[in-house]
Scaffold this active site. Structure first.
Site, short mmCIF file in Angstrom:
data_model
loop_
_atom_site.label_atom_id
_atom_site.label_comp_id
_atom_site.label_asym_id
_atom_site.label_seq_id
_atom_site.Cartn_x
_atom_site.Cartn_y
_atom_site.Cartn_z
CG HIS A 1 30.82 48.92 44.12
ND1 HIS A 1 29.63 49.58 43.92
CD2 HIS A 1 30.52 47.81 44.84
CE1 HIS A 1 28.65 48.90 44.48
NE2 HIS A 1 29.15 47.83 45.04
CG ASP B 1 25.01 44.78 53.96
OD1 ASP B 1 25.06 43.66 54.49
OD2 ASP B 1 24.67 45.81 54.55
CG PHE C 1 24.76 44.08 42.29
CD1 PHE C 1 25.16 45.40 42.39
CD2 PHE C 1 25.70 43.08 42.51
CE1 PHE C 1 26.47 45.72 42.71
CE2 PHE C 1 27.01 43.40 42.82
CZ PHE C 1 27.40 44.72 42.92
CE1 TYR D 1 20.57 47.71 46.23
CE2 TYR D 1 19.50 45.68 45.58
CZ TYR D 1 20.34 46.74 45.28
OH TYR D 1 20.94 46.80 44.06
#
Length: 229
Positions: A191, A69, A82, A71
């Site tokens: 993760h 997703d 990222f 930010y």
């Protein structure tokens, strides 16, 4: 109003994605995204929606890193998984990525979280869901983006040169099933979130990625990033 999502893609990506997209579902996704941009605060800005595709053409793609997703804070997301714009604090998950790069390949710890230099080397920084409402994580999940980005993975799977798929976390690791071309390499790990205390740090994915690229005669990635100006 609708956004013609395919038309907004760079032409090389249009050509490789089109065979994998359902036209009606893509049109419906474009209508949803357009309405959200018109009526809500949505990230990333629409002009940055396909930054990953713009910076990393299919013929240059050597690595795919899948996020989930964007930010959802102001000024952070800019279309690369990222990654955050310069001027933002490095988010916790990305800080762990940087720690692992430092331990793995000896690169210094960057002070900024803008991963544009990776994208420009052929790292496709793809989010599974490419838009989000401000302050509402996962608000655009299950609206059609997943099919769009699965189509991207399928298109990359068909590329001729070796691509290393770096899949971190349970969601991303499910996408390993889409990588069927035997020349490609899948590197799975937990993760990098600090809420996942085991499973990422110590996995050494960046040296493994570069070895897989070198084994196929492809240039490795320079994972180092410039310090803050």
């Amino acid at each position: 109003m609708s956004l013609d999502l395919v038309a907004r893609l760079p032409e090389p990506w249009q050509a490789v994605l089109a065979p994998h997209l359902d036209a009606e579902r893509t049109r419906a996704l474009g209508e949803f995204v357009a309405a959200e941009y018109e009526t809500q605060t949505v990230y990333p800005p629409v002009e940055d929606l396909f930054t990953a595709y713009r910076l990393c053409p299919p013929e240059q793609t050597r690595v795919l890193i899948l996020g989930q997703d964007p930010y959802h804070g102001a000024g952070q997301a800019h279309g690369l998984s990222f990654s955050v714009r310069a001027g933002n604090r490095v988010p916790p998950s990305l800080r762990n990525v940087f720690k692992e790069i430092s331990a793995d390949v000896g690169a210094g710890m960057p002070k900024v979280g803008d991963l544009t230099p990776w994208a420009e080397q052929g790292v496709l920084l793809l989010n599974a869901v490419m838009t989000v409402r401000a302050a509402k994580p996962a608000s655009h999940a299950k609206k059609g983006w997943e099919e769009f980005t699965d189509a991207t993975i399928n298109a990359v799977n068909e590329l001729d040169g070796r691509v290393v798929f770096m899949l971190w976390g349970s969601y991303a690791r499910k996408k390993a099933a889409l990588v069927t071309n035997p020349q490609h390499v899948v590197l799975e790990a937990g993760h990098p979130s600090p809420m996942n205390p085991a499973g990422f740090l110590g996995t050494r994915p960046f040296s493994a990625c570069n070895k897989a690229l070198a084994d196929a005669g492809r240039e490795p990635i320079d994972w180092s990033l410039p310090p803050a100006a």
